[in-house]
Design a protein around this motif. Structure first.
Motif, PDB file in Angstrom:
ATOM      1  N   GLY A 115      18.772  84.464  60.182  1.00 15.77           N
ATOM      2  CA  GLY A 115      18.001  85.618  60.640  1.00 15.77           C
ATOM      3  C   GLY A 115      17.057  85.270  61.770  1.00 15.77           C
ATOM      4  O   GLY A 115      16.966  86.000  62.769  1.00 15.77           O
ATOM      5  N   PHE A 116      16.345  84.145  61.639  1.00 16.88           N
ATOM      6  CA  PHE A 116      15.388  83.857  62.710  1.00 16.88           C
ATOM      7  C   PHE A 116      16.068  83.404  63.986  1.00 16.88           C
ATOM      8  O   PHE A 116      15.598  83.707  65.080  1.00 16.88           O
ATOM      9  N   THR A 117      17.213  82.742  63.883  1.00 16.43           N
ATOM     10  CA  THR A 117      17.897  82.376  65.126  1.00 16.43           C
ATOM     11  C   THR A 117      18.494  83.607  65.806  1.00 16.43           C
ATOM     12  O   THR A 117      18.509  83.690  67.037  1.00 16.43           O
ATOM     13  N   THR A 118      18.947  84.559  65.020  1.00 17.93           N
ATOM     14  CA  THR A 118      19.475  85.800  65.592  1.00 17.93           C
ATOM     15  C   THR A 118      18.346  86.602  66.237  1.00 17.93           C
ATOM     16  O   THR A 118      18.495  87.106  67.360  1.00 17.93           O
ATOM     17  N   CYS A 119      17.220  86.717  65.556  1.00 13.84           N
ATOM     18  CA  CYS A 119      16.064  87.424  66.124  1.00 13.84           C
ATOM     19  C   CYS A 119      15.602  86.763  67.416  1.00 13.84           C
ATOM     20  O   CYS A 119      15.186  87.449  68.356  1.00 13.84           O
ATOM     21  N   LEU A 120      15.672  85.446  67.456  1.00 12.47           N
ATOM     22  CA  LEU A 120      15.207  84.702  68.622  1.00 12.47           C
ATOM     23  C   LEU A 120      15.915  85.147  69.899  1.00 12.47           C
ATOM     24  O   LEU A 120      15.330  85.133  70.983  1.00 12.47           O
ATOM     25  N   ARG A 121      17.145  85.589  69.744  1.00  8.48           N
ATOM     26  CA  ARG A 121      17.910  86.053  70.910  1.00  8.48           C
ATOM     27  C   ARG A 121      17.260  87.284  71.556  1.00  8.48           C
ATOM     28  O   ARG A 121      17.452  87.540  72.746  1.00  8.48           O
ATOM     29  N   TYR A 122      16.502  88.046  70.786  1.00  6.57           N
ATOM     30  CA  TYR A 122      15.968  89.326  71.255  1.00  6.57           C
ATOM     31  C   TYR A 122      14.449  89.369  71.426  1.00  6.57           C
ATOM     32  O   TYR A 122      13.918  90.400  71.800  1.00  6.57           O
ATOM     33  N   VAL A 123      13.742  88.293  71.154  1.00 12.03           N
ATOM     34  CA  VAL A 123      12.277  88.369  71.200  1.00 12.03           C
ATOM     35  C   VAL A 123      11.722  88.535  72.609  1.00 12.03           C
ATOM     36  O   VAL A 123      10.591  88.980  72.771  1.00 12.03           O
ATOM     37  N   ASP A 124      12.507  88.178  73.620  1.00 14.01           N
ATOM     38  CA  ASP A 124      12.114  88.370  75.019  1.00 14.01           C
ATOM     39  C   ASP A 124      10.739  87.771  75.306  1.00 14.01           C
ATOM     40  O   ASP A 124       9.802  88.470  75.692  1.00 14.01           O
ATOM     41  N   GLY A 125      10.637  86.464  75.075  1.00 15.67           N
ATOM     42  CA  GLY A 125       9.362  85.795  75.322  1.00 15.67           C
ATOM     43  C   GLY A 125       8.272  86.257  74.368  1.00 15.67           C
ATOM     44  O   GLY A 125       7.095  86.207  74.696  1.00 15.67           O
ATOM     45  N   PHE A 126       8.668  86.713  73.208  1.00 11.75           N
ATOM     46  CA  PHE A 126       7.781  87.240  72.158  1.00 11.75           C
ATOM     47  C   PHE A 126       7.057  88.512  72.599  1.00 11.75           C
ATOM     48  O   PHE A 126       6.028  88.871  72.063  1.00 11.75           O
ATOM     49  N   ARG A 127       7.660  89.222  73.562  1.00 17.55           N
ATOM     50  CA  ARG A 127       7.107  90.508  73.988  1.00 17.55           C
ATOM     51  C   ARG A 127       7.726  91.682  73.237  1.00 17.55           C
ATOM     52  O   ARG A 127       7.152  92.764  73.215  1.00 17.55           O
ATOM     53  N   ALA A 153      18.478  68.777  50.659  1.00 14.89           N
ATOM     54  CA  ALA A 153      18.030  70.163  50.848  1.00 14.89           C
ATOM     55  C   ALA A 153      17.966  70.501  52.332  1.00 14.89           C
ATOM     56  O   ALA A 153      18.460  71.558  52.752  1.00 14.89           O
ATOM     57  N   TYR A 154      17.401  69.622  53.128  1.00 12.06           N
ATOM     58  CA  TYR A 154      17.265  69.896  54.554  1.00 12.06           C
ATOM     59  C   TYR A 154      18.628  69.972  55.231  1.00 12.06           C
ATOM     60  O   TYR A 154      18.873  70.856  56.052  1.00 12.06           O
ATOM     61  N   ALA A 155      19.520  69.049  54.887  1.00 11.97           N
ATOM     62  CA  ALA A 155      20.850  69.053  55.501  1.00 11.97           C
ATOM     63  C   ALA A 155      21.624  70.315  55.137  1.00 11.97           C
ATOM     64  O   ALA A 155      22.277  70.923  55.999  1.00 11.97           O
ATOM     65  N   VAL A 156      21.550  70.730  53.888  1.00 15.13           N
ATOM     66  CA  VAL A 156      22.253  71.943  53.459  1.00 15.13           C
ATOM     67  C   VAL A 156      21.642  73.166  54.127  1.00 15.13           C
ATOM     68  O   VAL A 156      22.351  74.028  54.660  1.00 15.13           O
ATOM     69  N   TRP A 157      20.316  73.256  54.115  1.00 16.95           N
ATOM     70  CA  TRP A 157      19.597  74.380  54.745  1.00 16.95           C
ATOM     71  C   TRP A 157      19.962  74.481  56.226  1.00 16.95           C
ATOM     72  O   TRP A 157      20.311  75.541  56.732  1.00 16.95           O
ATOM     73  N   GLY A 158      19.885  73.348  56.917  1.00 16.61           N
ATOM     74  CA  GLY A 158      20.217  73.334  58.346  1.00 16.61           C
ATOM     75  C   GLY A 158      21.685  73.636  58.597  1.00 16.61           C
ATOM     76  O   GLY A 158      22.029  74.323  59.557  1.00 16.61           O
ATOM     77  N   GLY A 159      22.546  73.139  57.720  1.00 15.47           N
ATOM     78  CA  GLY A 159      23.974  73.410  57.861  1.00 15.47           C
ATOM     79  C   GLY A 159      24.304  74.880  57.680  1.00 15.47           C
ATOM     80  O   GLY A 159      25.114  75.444  58.426  1.00 15.47           O
ATOM     81  N   ILE A 160      23.677  75.501  56.690  1.00 22.56           N
ATOM     82  CA  ILE A 160      23.883  76.936  56.482  1.00 22.56           C
ATOM     83  C   ILE A 160      23.425  77.705  57.710  1.00 22.56           C
ATOM     84  O   ILE A 160      24.111  78.607  58.191  1.00 22.56           O
ATOM     85  N   GLY A 161      22.260  77.343  58.227  1.00 23.98           N
ATOM     86  CA  GLY A 161      21.745  78.011  59.420  1.00 23.98           C
ATOM     87  C   GLY A 161      22.642  77.814  60.624  1.00 23.98           C
ATOM     88  O   GLY A 161      22.931  78.763  61.356  1.00 23.98           O
ATOM     89  N   ALA A 162      23.112  76.592  60.821  1.00 26.00           N
ATOM     90  CA  ALA A 162      23.983  76.311  61.966  1.00 26.00           C
ATOM     91  C   ALA A 162      25.313  77.045  61.824  1.00 26.00           C
ATOM     92  O   ALA A 162      25.776  77.696  62.776  1.00 26.00           O
ATOM     93  N   LEU A 163      25.899  76.953  60.656  1.00 35.58           N
ATOM     94  CA  LEU A 163      27.176  77.623  60.410  1.00 35.58           C
ATOM     95  C   LEU A 163      27.037  79.133  60.600  1.00 35.58           C
ATOM     96  O   LEU A 163      27.826  79.757  61.313  1.00 35.58           O
ATOM     97  N   GLY A 164      26.026  79.699  59.985  1.00 35.61           N
ATOM     98  CA  GLY A 164      25.818  81.140  60.088  1.00 35.61           C
ATOM     99  C   GLY A 164      25.529  81.590  61.503  1.00 35.61           C
ATOM    100  O   GLY A 164      26.019  82.634  61.949  1.00 35.61           O
ATOM    101  N   THR A 165      24.755  80.805  62.228  1.00 41.35           N
ATOM    102  CA  THR A 165      24.416  81.162  63.600  1.00 41.35           C
ATOM    103  C   THR A 165      25.654  81.115  64.492  1.00 41.35           C
ATOM    104  O   THR A 165      25.847  81.993  65.344  1.00 41.35           O
ATOM    105  N   VAL A 166      26.513  80.134  64.289  1.00 39.51           N
ATOM    106  CA  VAL A 166      27.760  80.077  65.052  1.00 39.51           C
ATOM    107  C   VAL A 166      28.624  81.299  64.726  1.00 39.51           C
ATOM    108  O   VAL A 166      29.178  81.936  65.627  1.00 39.51           O
ATOM    109  N   LEU A 167      28.714  81.646  63.447  1.00 39.15           N
ATOM    110  CA  LEU A 167      29.529  82.801  63.060  1.00 39.15           C
ATOM    111  C   LEU A 167      28.956  84.105  63.617  1.00 39.15           C
ATOM    112  O   LEU A 167      29.711  84.967  64.080  1.00 39.15           O
ATOM    113  N   VAL A 168      27.636  84.258  63.599  1.00 38.28           N
ATOM    114  CA  VAL A 168      27.009  85.445  64.203  1.00 38.28           C
ATOM    115  C   VAL A 168      27.342  85.491  65.692  1.00 38.28           C
ATOM    116  O   VAL A 168      27.666  86.549  66.238  1.00 38.28           O
TER     117      VAL A 168
END
Length: 106
Positions: free
Chosen positions: A15-27, A58-73
């Motif tokens: 979610g946060f990596t997807t949102c990051l695409r649209y924050v437009d410099g946090f504006r 925990a960190y590797a799994v968390w990061g892997g889920i985020g990376a995998l999901g972000t690629v799929l999005v």
């Protein structure tokens, strides 16, 4: 329960990596708020899960889920390439996450 929290936390990382695409410099306030909420929830769930799951796992799994999901999005919603090498590498991430889960002892 810790694994469920970790998986949910990984989903908020997507979610946060997807949102990051649209924050437009946090504006862009709605997307910035979504980003901040997702980061906070993701980190909080990682912290709670790591009380029971070894931190490295925990960190590797968390990061892997985020990376995998972000690629799929990126592939599904943003038209990024879905070449065979990319898909095989994603499969590799999934297998590594599963391996960490199986060898964690929890």
């Amino acid at each position: 329960m810790a694994w469920v929290l970790l998986i949910v936390g990984g989903c908020f990382e997507i979610g946060f990596t997807t949102c990051l695409r649209y924050v437009d410099g946090f504006r862009n306030l709605p997307w910035t708020l979504g980003f901040l909420a997702s980061v906070a929830l993701s980190m909080a769930l990682l912290e709670v899960a790591s009380r029971s799951i070894p931190m490295g796992t925990a960190y590797a799994v968390w990061g892997g889920i985020g990376a995998l999901g972000t690629v799929l999005v990126g592939i599904v919603w943003f038209g990024e390439p879905a070449s065979l090498p990319r898909l095989l590498l994603i499969l590799g991430v999934v297998l590594c996450i599963a391996g960490l889960k199986l060898t964690s002892g929890h």
